[in-house]
Design a protein around this motif. Sequence first.
Motif, PDB file in Angstrom:
ATOM      1  N   GLN A 156       0.889  -1.104   0.050  1.00 19.67           N
ATOM      2  CA  GLN A 156      -0.178  -0.076   0.065  1.00 19.67           C
ATOM      3  C   GLN A 156       0.798   1.146   0.258  1.00 19.67           C
ATOM      4  O   GLN A 156       0.543   2.204  -0.468  1.00 19.67           O
ATOM      5  CB  GLN A 156      -0.881  -0.097   1.250  1.00 19.67           C
ATOM      6  CG  GLN A 156      -2.064  -1.275   1.235  1.00 19.67           C
ATOM      7  CD  GLN A 156      -2.855  -1.078   2.349  1.00 19.67           C
ATOM      8  OE1 GLN A 156      -2.669  -0.476   3.535  1.00 19.67           O
ATOM      9  NE2 GLN A 156      -3.929  -2.026   2.041  1.00 19.67           N
ATOM     10  N   SER A 157       1.977   1.222   0.439  1.00 14.78           N
ATOM     11  CA  SER A 157       2.849   2.492   0.520  1.00 14.78           C
ATOM     12  C   SER A 157       3.571   2.694  -0.712  1.00 14.78           C
ATOM     13  O   SER A 157       3.534   3.640  -1.450  1.00 14.78           O
ATOM     14  CB  SER A 157       4.087   2.152   1.610  1.00 14.78           C
ATOM     15  OG  SER A 157       5.155   3.091   1.576  1.00 14.78           O
ATOM     16  N   PHE A 158       3.734   1.540  -1.499  1.00 14.84           N
ATOM     17  CA  PHE A 158       4.353   1.426  -2.860  1.00 14.84           C
ATOM     18  C   PHE A 158       3.100   2.203  -3.792  1.00 14.84           C
ATOM     19  O   PHE A 158       3.402   2.945  -4.611  1.00 14.84           O
ATOM     20  CB  PHE A 158       4.524   0.057  -3.449  1.00 14.84           C
ATOM     21  CG  PHE A 158       4.778  -0.023  -4.760  1.00 14.84           C
ATOM     22  CD1 PHE A 158       5.860   0.802  -5.342  1.00 14.84           C
ATOM     23  CD2 PHE A 158       3.890  -0.472  -5.642  1.00 14.84           C
ATOM     24  CE1 PHE A 158       5.994   0.502  -6.849  1.00 14.84           C
ATOM     25  CE2 PHE A 158       4.035  -0.625  -7.087  1.00 14.84           C
ATOM     26  CZ  PHE A 158       5.035  -0.113  -7.656  1.00 14.84           C
ATOM     27  N   LEU A 159       1.953   1.920  -3.468  1.00 20.30           N
ATOM     28  CA  LEU A 159       0.674   2.206  -4.529  1.00 20.30           C
ATOM     29  C   LEU A 159       0.519   3.760  -4.094  1.00 20.30           C
ATOM     30  O   LEU A 159       0.251   4.461  -4.984  1.00 20.30           O
ATOM     31  CB  LEU A 159      -0.271   1.357  -4.415  1.00 20.30           C
ATOM     32  CG  LEU A 159      -0.195  -0.145  -4.627  1.00 20.30           C
ATOM     33  CD1 LEU A 159      -1.745  -0.653  -4.273  1.00 20.30           C
ATOM     34  CD2 LEU A 159      -0.061  -0.030  -6.244  1.00 20.30           C
ATOM     35  N   ARG A 160       0.725   4.066  -2.988  1.00 22.09           N
ATOM     36  CA  ARG A 160       0.588   5.489  -2.375  1.00 22.09           C
ATOM     37  C   ARG A 160       1.578   6.166  -3.364  1.00 22.09           C
ATOM     38  O   ARG A 160       1.358   7.306  -3.704  1.00 22.09           O
ATOM     39  CB  ARG A 160       0.927   5.848  -1.033  1.00 22.09           C
ATOM     40  CG  ARG A 160       0.481   7.003  -0.514  1.00 22.09           C
ATOM     41  CD  ARG A 160       0.662   7.012   0.885  1.00 22.09           C
ATOM     42  NE  ARG A 160      -0.242   6.047   1.634  1.00 22.09           N
ATOM     43  CZ  ARG A 160      -1.582   6.354   2.120  1.00 22.09           C
ATOM     44  NH1 ARG A 160      -1.782   7.598   2.044  1.00 22.09           N
ATOM     45  NH2 ARG A 160      -2.219   5.342   2.760  1.00 22.09           N
ATOM     46  N   HIS A 161       2.599   5.849  -3.544  1.00 17.10           N
ATOM     47  CA  HIS A 161       3.920   6.818  -4.179  1.00 17.10           C
ATOM     48  C   HIS A 161       3.615   6.624  -5.536  1.00 17.10           C
ATOM     49  O   HIS A 161       3.805   7.582  -6.512  1.00 17.10           O
ATOM     50  CB  HIS A 161       5.310   6.243  -3.982  1.00 17.10           C
ATOM     51  CG  HIS A 161       5.832   6.535  -2.349  1.00 17.10           C
ATOM     52  ND1 HIS A 161       6.277   7.740  -2.407  1.00 17.10           N
ATOM     53  CD2 HIS A 161       5.817   6.193  -1.521  1.00 17.10           C
ATOM     54  CE1 HIS A 161       6.537   8.051  -1.011  1.00 17.10           C
ATOM     55  NE2 HIS A 161       6.268   6.803  -0.389  1.00 17.10           N
ATOM     56  N   VAL A 162       3.037   5.486  -6.245  1.00 19.39           N
ATOM     57  CA  VAL A 162       2.403   5.531  -7.616  1.00 19.39           C
ATOM     58  C   VAL A 162       1.665   6.495  -7.868  1.00 19.39           C
ATOM     59  O   VAL A 162       1.611   7.393  -8.895  1.00 19.39           O
ATOM     60  CB  VAL A 162       1.924   4.135  -7.875  1.00 19.39           C
ATOM     61  CG1 VAL A 162       1.244   4.343  -9.298  1.00 19.39           C
ATOM     62  CG2 VAL A 162       2.987   3.021  -7.993  1.00 19.39           C
ATOM     63  N   ARG A 177     -10.982   6.076  -1.964  1.00 20.05           N
ATOM     64  CA  ARG A 177     -11.649   5.217  -3.058  1.00 20.05           C
ATOM     65  C   ARG A 177     -10.679   4.865  -4.201  1.00 20.05           C
ATOM     66  O   ARG A 177     -10.723   3.713  -4.554  1.00 20.05           O
ATOM     67  CB  ARG A 177     -12.822   5.760  -3.658  1.00 20.05           C
ATOM     68  CG  ARG A 177     -13.542   4.747  -4.783  1.00 20.05           C
ATOM     69  CD  ARG A 177     -15.152   5.355  -5.285  1.00 20.05           C
ATOM     70  NE  ARG A 177     -16.059   5.575  -4.241  1.00 20.05           N
ATOM     71  CZ  ARG A 177     -17.245   6.060  -4.203  1.00 20.05           C
ATOM     72  NH1 ARG A 177     -17.553   6.346  -5.405  1.00 20.05           N
ATOM     73  NH2 ARG A 177     -17.938   6.152  -3.210  1.00 20.05           N
ATOM     74  N   THR A 178     -10.098   5.783  -4.620  1.00 17.01           N
ATOM     75  CA  THR A 178      -8.981   5.420  -5.864  1.00 17.01           C
ATOM     76  C   THR A 178      -7.935   4.752  -5.262  1.00 17.01           C
ATOM     77  O   THR A 178      -7.477   3.834  -5.942  1.00 17.01           O
ATOM     78  CB  THR A 178      -8.498   7.021  -6.382  1.00 17.01           C
ATOM     79  OG1 THR A 178      -9.650   7.675  -7.018  1.00 17.01           O
ATOM     80  CG2 THR A 178      -7.484   6.667  -7.510  1.00 17.01           C
ATOM     81  N   LEU A 179      -7.425   4.870  -4.319  1.00 17.55           N
ATOM     82  CA  LEU A 179      -6.283   4.038  -3.755  1.00 17.55           C
ATOM     83  C   LEU A 179      -6.906   2.772  -3.360  1.00 17.55           C
ATOM     84  O   LEU A 179      -5.812   1.775  -3.481  1.00 17.55           O
ATOM     85  CB  LEU A 179      -5.670   4.804  -2.229  1.00 17.55           C
ATOM     86  CG  LEU A 179      -4.948   6.229  -2.553  1.00 17.55           C
ATOM     87  CD1 LEU A 179      -4.833   6.733  -1.232  1.00 17.55           C
ATOM     88  CD2 LEU A 179      -3.668   5.662  -3.249  1.00 17.55           C
ATOM     89  N   ARG A 180      -7.979   2.601  -2.613  1.00 18.38           N
ATOM     90  CA  ARG A 180      -8.431   1.076  -2.664  1.00 18.38           C
ATOM     91  C   ARG A 180      -8.710   0.430  -3.892  1.00 18.38           C
ATOM     92  O   ARG A 180      -8.553  -0.751  -4.120  1.00 18.38           O
ATOM     93  CB  ARG A 180      -9.937   1.374  -1.981  1.00 18.38           C
ATOM     94  CG  ARG A 180      -9.716   1.872  -0.419  1.00 18.38           C
ATOM     95  CD  ARG A 180     -10.952   1.327   0.321  1.00 18.38           C
ATOM     96  NE  ARG A 180     -12.310   1.880  -0.061  1.00 18.38           N
ATOM     97  CZ  ARG A 180     -12.484   3.208   0.268  1.00 18.38           C
ATOM     98  NH1 ARG A 180     -11.947   3.843   1.102  1.00 18.38           N
ATOM     99  NH2 ARG A 180     -13.577   3.668  -0.270  1.00 18.38           N
ATOM    100  N   ALA A 181      -9.066   1.137  -4.981  1.00 16.43           N
ATOM    101  CA  ALA A 181      -9.281   0.478  -6.469  1.00 16.43           C
ATOM    102  C   ALA A 181      -8.132   0.098  -6.933  1.00 16.43           C
ATOM    103  O   ALA A 181      -7.842  -1.072  -7.473  1.00 16.43           O
ATOM    104  CB  ALA A 181     -10.162   1.380  -7.271  1.00 16.43           C
ATOM    105  N   SER A 203     -10.188   6.641 -12.646  1.00 13.76           N
ATOM    106  CA  SER A 203     -10.667   6.970 -11.483  1.00 13.76           C
ATOM    107  C   SER A 203     -11.189   8.287 -11.501  1.00 13.76           C
ATOM    108  O   SER A 203     -10.842   9.402 -12.327  1.00 13.76           O
ATOM    109  CB  SER A 203      -9.848   6.944 -10.255  1.00 13.76           C
ATOM    110  OG  SER A 203      -8.593   7.718 -10.386  1.00 13.76           O
ATOM    111  N   ASP A 204     -12.021   8.751 -10.605  1.00 13.86           N
ATOM    112  CA  ASP A 204     -12.353  10.085 -10.443  1.00 13.86           C
ATOM    113  C   ASP A 204     -11.470  11.065 -10.188  1.00 13.86           C
ATOM    114  O   ASP A 204     -11.459  12.150 -10.609  1.00 13.86           O
ATOM    115  CB  ASP A 204     -13.557  10.185  -9.524  1.00 13.86           C
ATOM    116  CG  ASP A 204     -14.680   9.745  -9.787  1.00 13.86           C
ATOM    117  OD1 ASP A 204     -14.999   9.339 -11.238  1.00 13.86           O
ATOM    118  OD2 ASP A 204     -15.856   9.469  -9.015  1.00 13.86           O
TER     119      ASP A 204
END
Length: 210
Positions: A156-162, A177-181, A203-204
């Motif tokens: 999840q930290s990696f995806l946050r930086h993405v 919602r975008t981060l969860r998706a 995403s929105d």
Amino acid sequence: DPFEQEFRRGVPVTVPPEQRCGVLTQPSWLVAHSGNFDNDPVRRGKWIREKLLAGYVMDVPVTVQAVIPDSDTMTLRERFEVVHEPTCWGCHKKMNPLGMPFEQFNHVGRFRHVEQGEPVVTEGSIDYSVYEPLDGELKDVREMMERLGRAERVRQSFLRHVFRFWMGRNEVPRDSRTLRAMDRAYVESGGSFKETLVALLTSDSFLYRK
């Protein structure tokens, strides 16, 4: 050692799989997080703390002279014993144990067994991760990579930086919602970066960006 092979332009070097485990053990990352002549366990550990463990390490205070002693006989780990002083260890305890397992490689990313005539010590630890399954002692860099690779917090930290890279800003509560998706797409696709980007770019947060 494959680095003893003759280098020729356009000819790839085959690296034994037992010597590498993931991107952070590849020469490109190791060189980028080294000094000119030595490894840099502080820089490497800080990168992991902040980029993969979603942690934070304060900048060096202006009153601190961040220098380790030079030596032609001591290993880098031995030279770094000076940071165990109380005035230093408060910050270094969040970085050094994460960076020291990379002593298995030298500053240009070459795998090694010996430093200064002594067997390389590759022990370290993951601490203060706020995710209990991650924390604990490490015997070497492979154990670290495998543990990080399985951790939900790291993913999840990696995806946050993405998200931050592609959006050009930090996330805010309405982006949850975008981060969860993105996380769902990554998990369900077996780690496909392409599917993760599709989730972000449709995403929105992305479509209605300002």
